[in-house]
Design an enzyme around this catalytic site. Structure first.
Site, PDB file in Angstrom:
ATOM      1  N   SER A  69      37.535  67.787   5.132  1.00  0.00           N
ATOM      2  CA  SER A  69      37.966  66.980   3.999  1.00  0.00           C
ATOM      3  C   SER A  69      36.949  67.103   2.878  1.00  0.00           C
ATOM      4  O   SER A  69      35.771  67.414   3.118  1.00  0.00           O
ATOM      5  CB  SER A  69      38.074  65.520   4.424  1.00  0.00           C
ATOM      6  OG  SER A  69      38.188  64.650   3.326  1.00  0.00           O
ATOM      7  N   TYR A  97      32.336  58.846   8.026  1.00  0.00           N
ATOM      8  CA  TYR A  97      33.449  59.785   7.852  1.00  0.00           C
ATOM      9  C   TYR A  97      32.944  61.100   7.272  1.00  0.00           C
ATOM     10  O   TYR A  97      33.290  62.186   7.760  1.00  0.00           O
ATOM     11  CB  TYR A  97      34.502  59.174   6.929  1.00  0.00           C
ATOM     12  CG  TYR A  97      35.690  60.085   6.684  1.00  0.00           C
ATOM     13  CD1 TYR A  97      36.607  60.336   7.700  1.00  0.00           C
ATOM     14  CD2 TYR A  97      35.902  60.672   5.444  1.00  0.00           C
ATOM     15  CE1 TYR A  97      37.702  61.163   7.482  1.00  0.00           C
ATOM     16  CE2 TYR A  97      36.989  61.493   5.211  1.00  0.00           C
ATOM     17  CZ  TYR A  97      37.894  61.742   6.241  1.00  0.00           C
ATOM     18  OH  TYR A  97      38.976  62.574   6.013  1.00  0.00           O
TER      19      TYR A  97
END
Length: 317
Positions: free
Chosen positions: A162, A188
């Protein structure tokens, strides 16, 4: 190395990317394939003739998804198998149940911005799910991938990352937030950086086995993955720059880059790279603009080797 580009781009769909590809005789596994881009990735691979196994936590949802994919593609070889990446016993059970070659493994499952939680083994949940569980899974499936890799076409592994990797490098001395306050954004980001580093090191180790490994940024898609995006998290994310300004894609568009990397003949022999919008991403020195590109620390060979060795030790070998 020359940067890789393709005729496809940010608005391309998975169906467009795979339109001229024949995967008859190939077997694929897509983790987390009951929603969002996981469903559309599996659908595209099935539409090209592959046998596709949906590796999912909720097998009832998996059965519904498999039936939908079969109805839309005419491919009845869409299977469902239980897999919980945060549960090591589940990962091991899935690997034991696999027999024969594996041509495509799409590491799609993940969690995002979760409240602080540890797995039964004491690992921070986002790192354990997004990276460590997939790492253990692919190590356990290496023989199946290598079996496919010994034949024409080889094997491919797609590691979903990501633009969130720009939020944090891997903090090797504190992977599990034992000595620093837990930050769901940093956790994350660390896990998504790890996904890229995996592709770098796996490509170095496994090219000789005929296994091609790359990482991808699918795009900004509204899915169940964002269910933990509280107003305070959104405010903190906004304070970091332009991460919220990424244009939204449909799930079909979001699946295009993973499907391209998983199956397109255009990328034959390409490994250890990070793709976004159906092209290799540019290296950036700082996050900005549309939060696009790949950080140098995510492609660093020393980081990649250290992460592999450290996590192999965590797993006990």
């Amino acid at each position: 190395m020359a940067r890789i580009t393709t005729p496809f781009g940010a608005t391309s769909t998975a169906a467009e990317v795979i339109a001229d590809t024949d995967l008859t005789g190939s077997r694929a596994v897509v983790t987390g394939a009951t929603s969002g881009i996981g469903v559309e990735t599996a659908r595209a691979l099935a539409s090209a003739g592959a046998e596709v196994t949906l590796a999912v936590r909720d097998t009832e949802a998996g059965d519904r998804t498999a039936a939908d994919i079969t109805a839309t593609t005419g491919n009845s070889r869409v299977l469902v198998s239980p897999l919980d990446l945060a549960d090591r016993s589940s990962v091991k059970a899935f690997a034991r149940s696999w027999h024969g070659p594996l041509q495509i493994l799409v590491q799609n499952a993940g969690v995002m911005f979760t409240p602080f939680e540890r797995t039964p083994e004491g690992r921070e949940l986002q790192f354990a799910t997004n990276y460590l569980g997939h790492f253990e899974l692919v190590l356990a499936l290496h023989a199946a991938l290598a079996e496919a890799g010994g034949h024409p076409g080889g094997a491919r592994v797609v590691s979903l990352s990501s633009s969130g990797h720009l939020l944090s490098p891997v903090v090797f001395d504190d992977l599990d937030f034992r000595f620093r306050p837990y930050d769901p954004l940093a956790a994350y980001g660390q896990s998504k950086t790890a996904n890229i580093l995996f592709a770098v090191e796996a490509s170095r180790r496994w090219t000789g086995d005929g296994i091609q490994v790359n990482a991808v940024m699918p795009g900004n898609i509204r899915t169940n993955l964002q269910r933990h995006m509280t107003p305070s998290l959104l405010e903190n994310l906004g304070n970091l720059g332009d991460f919220r300004r990424l244009p939204f894609k449909s799930p079909e568009q979001g699946a295009a880059t993973p499907v391209l990397v998983a199956a397109s003949p255009l990328l034959e022999g390409i490994g250890g790279r990070y793709f976004e919008d159906c092209a290799e991403a540019l290296v950036v020195e700082e996050a900005g603009g549309w939060a696009a590109g790949v950080a140098p620390y995510a492609l660093d060979a020393v980081n990649a080797s250290r992460l592999w060795e450290d996590c192999a030790e965590l797993l006990g070998g």
